[in-house]
Design a protein around this motif. Structure first.
Motif, PDB file in Angstrom:
ATOM      1  N   GLY A   1      -0.038   3.296  -9.759  1.00 25.32           N
ATOM      2  CA  GLY A   1      -0.878   2.174  -9.386  1.00 25.32           C
ATOM      3  C   GLY A   1      -0.226   1.170  -8.457  1.00 25.32           C
ATOM      4  N   SER A   2       1.059   1.300  -8.201  1.00 22.65           N
ATOM      5  CA  SER A   2       1.713   0.314  -7.319  1.00 22.65           C
ATOM      6  C   SER A   2       1.257   0.472  -5.873  1.00 22.65           C
ATOM      7  CB  SER A   2       3.236   0.396  -7.423  1.00 22.65           C
ATOM      8  OG  SER A   2       3.704   1.675  -7.102  1.00 22.65           O
ATOM      9  N   MET A   3       0.918   1.674  -5.448  1.00 21.84           N
ATOM     10  CA  MET A   3       0.418   1.885  -4.082  1.00 21.84           C
ATOM     11  C   MET A   3      -0.943   1.209  -3.910  1.00 21.84           C
ATOM     12  SD  MET A   3       1.169   3.177  -1.115  1.00 21.84           S
ATOM     13  CE  MET A   3       2.383   4.452  -1.313  1.00 21.84           C
ATOM     14  N   ALA A   4      -1.799   1.315  -4.910  1.00 26.36           N
ATOM     15  CA  ALA A   4      -3.115   0.671  -4.830  1.00 26.36           C
ATOM     16  C   ALA A   4      -2.984  -0.842  -4.738  1.00 26.36           C
ATOM     17  CB  ALA A   4      -3.967   1.054  -6.044  1.00 26.36           C
ATOM     18  N   ARG A   5      -2.039  -1.400  -5.480  1.00 29.34           N
ATOM     19  CA  ARG A   5      -1.822  -2.847  -5.407  1.00 29.34           C
ATOM     20  C   ARG A   5      -1.350  -3.254  -4.013  1.00 29.34           C
ATOM     21  NH1 ARG A   5       0.031  -1.704 -10.510  1.00 29.34           N
ATOM     22  NH2 ARG A   5       2.241  -1.734  -9.928  1.00 29.34           N
ATOM     23  N   LEU A   6      -0.489  -2.452  -3.415  1.00 28.72           N
ATOM     24  CA  LEU A   6      -0.031  -2.753  -2.055  1.00 28.72           C
ATOM     25  C   LEU A   6      -1.190  -2.682  -1.058  1.00 28.72           C
ATOM     26  CD1 LEU A   6       3.350  -0.811  -1.833  1.00 28.72           C
ATOM     27  CD2 LEU A   6       3.042  -3.283  -1.721  1.00 28.72           C
ATOM     28  N   GLN A   7      -2.064  -1.708  -1.233  1.00 28.96           N
ATOM     29  CA  GLN A   7      -3.164  -1.522  -0.288  1.00 28.96           C
ATOM     30  C   GLN A   7      -4.245  -2.585  -0.416  1.00 28.96           C
ATOM     31  OE1 GLN A   7      -3.928   2.647  -1.169  1.00 28.96           O
ATOM     32  NE2 GLN A   7      -2.919   3.246   0.730  1.00 28.96           N
ATOM     33  N   THR A   8      -4.280  -3.329  -1.508  1.00 27.00           N
ATOM     34  CA  THR A   8      -5.250  -4.416  -1.640  1.00 27.00           C
ATOM     35  C   THR A   8      -4.745  -5.707  -1.001  1.00 27.00           C
ATOM     36  OG1 THR A   8      -4.412  -5.074  -3.800  1.00 27.00           O
ATOM     37  CG2 THR A   8      -6.237  -3.489  -3.772  1.00 27.00           C
ATOM     38  N   SER A   9      -3.488  -5.713  -0.622  1.00 26.66           N
ATOM     39  CA  SER A   9      -2.925  -6.899   0.029  1.00 26.66           C
ATOM     40  C   SER A   9      -3.317  -6.913   1.510  1.00 26.66           C
ATOM     41  CB  SER A   9      -1.395  -6.899  -0.112  1.00 26.66           C
ATOM     42  OG  SER A   9      -0.837  -5.879   0.681  1.00 26.66           O
ATOM     43  N   ALA A  10      -2.871  -7.904   2.201  1.00 26.72           N
ATOM     44  CA  ALA A  10      -3.156  -8.010   3.641  1.00 26.72           C
ATOM     45  C   ALA A  10      -2.247  -7.093   4.462  1.00 26.72           C
ATOM     46  CB  ALA A  10      -2.976  -9.459   4.094  1.00 26.72           C
ATOM     47  N   THR A  11      -1.553  -6.212   3.800  1.00 28.67           N
ATOM     48  CA  THR A  11      -0.636  -5.289   4.456  1.00 28.67           C
ATOM     49  C   THR A  11      -1.392  -4.032   4.872  1.00 28.67           C
ATOM     50  OG1 THR A  11       1.052  -6.101   2.932  1.00 28.67           O
ATOM     51  CG2 THR A  11       1.582  -4.136   4.183  1.00 28.67           C
ATOM     52  N   SER A  12      -1.194  -3.622   6.117  1.00 29.57           N
ATOM     53  CA  SER A  12      -1.888  -2.423   6.605  1.00 29.57           C
ATOM     54  C   SER A  12      -1.204  -1.160   6.086  1.00 29.57           C
ATOM     55  CB  SER A  12      -1.890  -2.408   8.132  1.00 29.57           C
ATOM     56  OG  SER A  12      -0.586  -2.136   8.621  1.00 29.57           O
ATOM     57  N   SER A  13      -1.911  -0.054   6.144  1.00 30.90           N
ATOM     58  CA  SER A  13      -1.338   1.241   5.749  1.00 30.90           C
ATOM     59  C   SER A  13      -0.125   1.572   6.604  1.00 30.90           C
ATOM     60  CB  SER A  13      -2.379   2.352   5.870  1.00 30.90           C
ATOM     61  OG  SER A  13      -3.413   2.166   4.948  1.00 30.90           O
ATOM     62  N   LEU A  14      -0.195   1.210   7.883  1.00 30.77           N
ATOM     63  CA  LEU A  14       0.934   1.450   8.780  1.00 30.77           C
ATOM     64  C   LEU A  14       2.169   0.689   8.301  1.00 30.77           C
ATOM     65  CD1 LEU A  14       2.001   2.682  11.416  1.00 30.77           C
ATOM     66  CD2 LEU A  14       1.202   0.650  12.592  1.00 30.77           C
ATOM     67  N   GLN A  15       1.992  -0.555   7.889  1.00 28.24           N
ATOM     68  CA  GLN A  15       3.127  -1.342   7.400  1.00 28.24           C
ATOM     69  C   GLN A  15       3.661  -0.803   6.076  1.00 28.24           C
ATOM     70  OE1 GLN A  15       0.922  -5.021   7.539  1.00 28.24           O
ATOM     71  NE2 GLN A  15       2.170  -5.799   9.238  1.00 28.24           N
ATOM     72  N   ILE A  16       2.769  -0.392   5.203  1.00 23.05           N
ATOM     73  CA  ILE A  16       3.196   0.157   3.917  1.00 23.05           C
ATOM     74  C   ILE A  16       4.007   1.427   4.145  1.00 23.05           C
ATOM     75  CG2 ILE A  16       2.401   1.249   1.771  1.00 23.05           C
ATOM     76  CD1 ILE A  16      -0.020  -0.717   1.918  1.00 23.05           C
ATOM     77  N   LEU A  17       3.456   2.333   4.943  1.00 24.07           N
ATOM     78  CA  LEU A  17       4.172   3.572   5.217  1.00 24.07           C
ATOM     79  C   LEU A  17       5.456   3.303   5.983  1.00 24.07           C
ATOM     80  CD1 LEU A  17       1.596   6.356   6.081  1.00 24.07           C
ATOM     81  CD2 LEU A  17       3.149   6.208   4.163  1.00 24.07           C
ATOM     82  N   GLY A  18       5.426   2.331   6.878  1.00 25.02           N
ATOM     83  CA  GLY A  18       6.632   1.981   7.624  1.00 25.02           C
ATOM     84  C   GLY A  18       7.750   1.550   6.702  1.00 25.02           C
ATOM     85  N   GLY A  19       7.418   0.741   5.716  1.00 23.26           N
ATOM     86  CA  GLY A  19       8.426   0.313   4.747  1.00 23.26           C
ATOM     87  C   GLY A  19       8.952   1.464   3.911  1.00 23.26           C
ATOM     88  N   LYS A  20       8.057   2.330   3.486  1.00 20.76           N
ATOM     89  CA  LYS A  20       8.471   3.480   2.679  1.00 20.76           C
ATOM     90  C   LYS A  20       9.324   4.447   3.495  1.00 20.76           C
ATOM     91  CE  LYS A  20       6.001   2.280  -0.874  1.00 20.76           C
ATOM     92  NZ  LYS A  20       6.692   1.658  -1.977  1.00 20.76           N
ATOM     93  N   VAL A  21       8.950   4.624   4.751  1.00 19.33           N
ATOM     94  CA  VAL A  21       9.633   5.608   5.592  1.00 19.33           C
ATOM     95  C   VAL A  21      11.084   5.220   5.872  1.00 19.33           C
ATOM     96  CG1 VAL A  21       9.061   4.756   7.903  1.00 19.33           C
ATOM     97  CG2 VAL A  21       9.232   7.187   7.513  1.00 19.33           C
ATOM     98  N   VAL A  22      11.379   3.938   5.883  1.00 19.45           N
ATOM     99  CA  VAL A  22      12.755   3.514   6.140  1.00 19.45           C
ATOM    100  C   VAL A  22      13.689   4.066   5.060  1.00 19.45           C
ATOM    101  CG1 VAL A  22      14.306   1.517   6.249  1.00 19.45           C
ATOM    102  CG2 VAL A  22      12.151   1.491   7.490  1.00 19.45           C
ATOM    103  N   GLY A  23      13.299   3.938   3.802  1.00 17.61           N
ATOM    104  CA  GLY A  23      14.126   4.467   2.720  1.00 17.61           C
ATOM    105  C   GLY A  23      14.242   5.978   2.767  1.00 17.61           C
TER     106      GLY A  23
END
Length: 177
Positions: free
Chosen positions: A14-36
């Protein structure tokens, strides 16, 4: 694929769903994940290359070119991990499909055995393995960064296309959720 597996686990938790309800775009979410995920892949390839130099005395050639190729290979491999994460439904699917894909990529790219088959070599071009192996071979034979620019370019193009497709698939899944 382990990074992709972690992304799917976050979706199930459920943490991904919480991130996607924020003002953060999918591109930004994936960008953050991709760095790690990228840094993990970079460390894996880097340890193999630098370890083989220290332990076995392998001469890889121009170190600037080697580092550029390691970064490029890690980016392309990260792209494949993201595609698996965005296309699969469960972490177990990513593990299974990812493992099968890695074995297939190794077989068709010449990682395990160098094959002199034009069909296999053509199909192998979809793998980061083949582009990286050819680049490392060129460097080992004394060629320069300029000589491996097509390999680096292919790996960056692969990473960009796979990352873009992953964003689209994640956005589609977010709309359907």
């Amino acid at each position: 694929t382990l990074g992709g597996r972690a992304i799917l686990q976050e979706r199930l938790d459920g943490s991904m769903a919480r991130l996607q309800t924020s003002a953060t775009s999918s591109l930004q979410i994936l960008g953050g994940k991709v760095v790690g995920i990228f840094l993990t892949g970079l460390a894996q390839v880097g340890v193999l290359i630098f370890g083989s130099t220290l332990l076995y005395g392998i001469v890889w050639g121009d170190w600037l070119a080697v580092i550029a190729l390691i970064i490029s290979a890690a980016l392309a491999a990260t792209g494949w991990g993201l595609i698996f994460a965005s296309a699969m439904q469960t972490p177990e699917q990513v593990t299974g499909v990812g493992s099968a894909a890695m074995l297939l990529f190794g077989a068709i790219s010449g990682t395990f055995v160098q094959l002199e088959n034009s069909i296999v070599n053509t199909v192998g071009a979809i793998t980061p393995n083949q582009w990286a192996l050819q680049g490392f071979l060129k460097l080992g034979l004394g060629q320069s960064l300029t000589d491996i620019l097509p390999n680096i370019g292919a790996l960056w193009l692969m990473a960009a296309v796979l990352f873009g497709l992953s964003v689209l698939l994640f956005q589609r899944q977010a709309r359907n959720a």
